[in-house]
Write a protein that holds these residues in place. Structure first.
Motif, PDB file in Angstrom:
ATOM      1  N   ASN A   1      13.553  35.043  73.820  1.00 14.05           N
ATOM      2  CA  ASN A   1      13.603  33.899  74.739  1.00 14.05           C
ATOM      3  C   ASN A   1      12.362  33.857  75.637  1.00 14.05           C
ATOM      4  O   ASN A   1      12.132  34.792  76.408  1.00 14.05           O
ATOM      5  CB  ASN A   1      14.837  33.994  75.644  1.00 14.05           C
ATOM      6  CG  ASN A   1      16.127  33.804  74.878  1.00 14.05           C
ATOM      7  OD1 ASN A   1      16.202  32.969  73.979  1.00 14.05           O
ATOM      8  ND2 ASN A   1      17.137  34.591  75.208  1.00 14.05           N
ATOM      9  N   PRO A   2      11.601  32.781  75.573  1.00 15.47           N
ATOM     10  CA  PRO A   2      10.386  32.699  76.397  1.00 15.47           C
ATOM     11  C   PRO A   2      10.684  32.222  77.820  1.00 15.47           C
ATOM     12  O   PRO A   2      11.513  31.335  78.031  1.00 15.47           O
ATOM     13  CB  PRO A   2       9.542  31.649  75.671  1.00 15.47           C
ATOM     14  CG  PRO A   2      10.536  30.770  74.965  1.00 15.47           C
ATOM     15  CD  PRO A   2      11.753  31.610  74.671  1.00 15.47           C
ATOM     16  N   ILE A   3      10.004  32.818  78.790  1.00 18.52           N
ATOM     17  CA  ILE A   3      10.115  32.387  80.188  1.00 18.52           C
ATOM     18  C   ILE A   3       8.693  32.126  80.698  1.00 18.52           C
ATOM     19  O   ILE A   3       7.774  32.878  80.388  1.00 18.52           O
ATOM     20  CB  ILE A   3      10.823  33.465  81.044  1.00 18.52           C
ATOM     21  CG1 ILE A   3      12.171  33.820  80.419  1.00 18.52           C
ATOM     22  CG2 ILE A   3      11.040  32.988  82.483  1.00 18.52           C
ATOM     23  CD1 ILE A   3      12.379  35.296  80.282  1.00 18.52           C
TER      24      ILE A   3
ATOM     25  N   HIS B   1      16.633  39.577  88.233  1.00 17.74           N
ATOM     26  CA  HIS B   1      18.018  39.231  87.931  1.00 17.74           C
ATOM     27  C   HIS B   1      18.565  40.099  86.788  1.00 17.74           C
ATOM     28  O   HIS B   1      19.719  40.519  86.815  1.00 17.74           O
ATOM     29  CB  HIS B   1      18.077  37.746  87.559  1.00 17.74           C
ATOM     30  CG  HIS B   1      19.463  37.169  87.541  1.00 17.74           C
ATOM     31  ND1 HIS B   1      19.713  35.841  87.326  1.00 17.74           N
ATOM     32  CD2 HIS B   1      20.671  37.734  87.693  1.00 17.74           C
ATOM     33  CE1 HIS B   1      21.001  35.614  87.349  1.00 17.74           C
ATOM     34  NE2 HIS B   1      21.622  36.749  87.567  1.00 17.74           N
TER      35      HIS B   1
ATOM     36  N   MET C   1      25.279  39.523  80.127  1.00 23.39           N
ATOM     37  CA  MET C   1      24.144  39.777  79.233  1.00 23.39           C
ATOM     38  C   MET C   1      24.025  41.283  78.984  1.00 23.39           C
ATOM     39  O   MET C   1      23.768  42.053  79.909  1.00 23.39           O
ATOM     40  CB  MET C   1      22.870  39.265  79.899  1.00 23.39           C
ATOM     41  CG  MET C   1      21.687  39.279  78.960  1.00 23.39           C
ATOM     42  SD  MET C   1      20.303  38.492  79.787  1.00 23.39           S
ATOM     43  CE  MET C   1      19.432  37.836  78.372  1.00 23.39           C
TER      44      MET C   1
ATOM     45  N   GLU D   1      11.427  36.488  89.194  1.00 20.05           N
ATOM     46  CA  GLU D   1      12.845  36.356  89.606  1.00 20.05           C
ATOM     47  C   GLU D   1      13.784  36.677  88.447  1.00 20.05           C
ATOM     48  O   GLU D   1      14.844  37.262  88.644  1.00 20.05           O
ATOM     49  CB  GLU D   1      13.128  34.940  90.124  1.00 20.05           C
ATOM     50  CG  GLU D   1      12.639  34.733  91.544  1.00 20.05           C
ATOM     51  CD  GLU D   1      13.599  33.912  92.404  1.00 20.05           C
ATOM     52  OE1 GLU D   1      14.839  34.047  92.289  1.00 20.05           O
ATOM     53  OE2 GLU D   1      13.092  33.105  93.207  1.00 20.05           O
ATOM     54  N   TYR D   2      13.391  36.269  87.243  1.00 20.09           N
ATOM     55  CA  TYR D   2      14.203  36.586  86.065  1.00 20.09           C
ATOM     56  C   TYR D   2      14.304  38.103  85.876  1.00 20.09           C
ATOM     57  O   TYR D   2      15.388  38.651  85.665  1.00 20.09           O
ATOM     58  CB  TYR D   2      13.580  35.933  84.818  1.00 20.09           C
ATOM     59  CG  TYR D   2      14.235  36.354  83.524  1.00 20.09           C
ATOM     60  CD1 TYR D   2      15.422  35.763  83.098  1.00 20.09           C
ATOM     61  CD2 TYR D   2      13.682  37.352  82.719  1.00 20.09           C
ATOM     62  CE1 TYR D   2      16.029  36.151  81.917  1.00 20.09           C
ATOM     63  CE2 TYR D   2      14.276  37.753  81.538  1.00 20.09           C
ATOM     64  CZ  TYR D   2      15.458  37.147  81.137  1.00 20.09           C
ATOM     65  OH  TYR D   2      16.068  37.538  79.970  1.00 20.09           O
TER      66      TYR D   2
END
Lengths: 216, 216
Positions: A67-69, A81, A1, A77-78
């Motif tokens: 992008n929704p989280i 990362h 990414m 955590e995202y």
């Protein structure tokens, strides 16, 4: 990414929410710039509704490059990362699992989803005693040791919101004689620059809690 | 962390528990040999009590080279972190967060902690509809796509235990007309060699559920 200056990071939230502040704290710890979009939980914007999950119709929602989280700890955590600096977990797989266990425990067992009813308070009290002991075992400044980690981010509610909730409801749980280690941790936690910068005003949170929990 | 032939992996569990089977499935998917220690939940061994957490007095407990890990999904993530073959999560951070969201959703919102009362059943039904839709969106064999991932491991209860629970309690949720995609997924799931090998006997689980949930 690929990550670059063009990263677009939007946070849909509600300033008084400790869940939203977990995400703000995580972004601040990583030094990630983001656009903060303040939502009215009772009247969400069409932009937020568009990013919402069919299941979980709550803030915070983080939108990274479109992008929704969802879910505060999943978002944290995202963030950990994607942005590697200032890791939120120990490197060692076993220590990482232990940290994940405690973050989950605090989220599910101490946070208490239902305000101030007696059973919730009794359970929170018992579980806080476990945390008090856990801080004693480590003998460190933070759950993460010398620096904050995932567990501290998860526990932020206890440091800042719980005392305000206690003041609003007149139900006292946190006292210096029963929870000396948690009280010391809470002081250290709210004194951190990365935390201080994102906390909502005490006065406004207190007013919000009084309105919400003290109908009488 | 050095890993070698001397790795000692012990799983303390209870054969009928879907939580324990999540861990067995994860170890089996990774091809990790382990010592299975069957416990009586009402009369735990002193060895297990020794490894238990002050907070979470439940099986499964995985003990890896003497270190205990608690909570089935935390254990599964630990296994994925230590043994890299057959990853349980997508590599991409966004897809990983989405998988983590769904695994958590299934664990907290579909599993239902309290057996068969009406509100739990109604909520489970609604949340199963969301899962049915989610499988439709993907149009793949498993939640993980062509292969099982963390979400499938988390959802195993629905494939095997729920139909047995339905039979025991005579409360039917899963039907082919309402949940065609979940039913197809359940068939594919229980047909996998790595799953089949670790499932407890239908007859014994059914007898256990009848005894537990049908006092009348």
């Amino acid at each position: 990414m690929a990550l670059n200056m063009a990263d677009e990071v939007k946070l849909f939230g509600f300033a008084f929410s400790p869940y939203v502040c977990r995400v703000k704290m995580a972004l601040n710890m990583k030094g990630v710039k983001f656009q903060n979009i303040e939502e009215d939980p009772t009247n969400k914007s069409s932009q937020l509704l568009n990013y919402m999950n069919p299941v979980h119709k709550k803030v915070p929602v983080l939108v990274h490059n479109g992008n929704p989280i969802w879910e505060s700890l999943v978002i944290v955590e995202y963030i950990d990362h994607v942005w590697k600096q200032v890791p939120f977990f120990p490197q060692d797989p076993y220590q990482k699992a232990v940290a994940r266990f405690w973050a989950k425990f605090i989220d599910e067992k101490v946070f208490g989803k239902n305000g101030g009813d007696q059973q919730v308070v009794a359970e929170a009290y018992e579980n806080m005693q476990i945390l008090e002991k856990e801080l004693g075992v480590k003998g460190k400044k933070f759950f993460g040791g010398d620096n904050m980690n995932m567990v501290d981010i998860s526990a932020g509610f206890i440091a800042y919101w719980l005392p305000l909730l206690e003041e609003a409801t007149q139900i006292k749980i946190l006292t210096k004689d029963k929870f000396p280690k948690i009280m010391k941790w809470a002081d250290d936690f709210v004194s951190c620059q990365v935390v201080k910068e994102i906390l909502p005003s005490r006065r406004l949170v207190l007013a919000y809690y009084k309105k919400r929990f003290c109908k009488g």
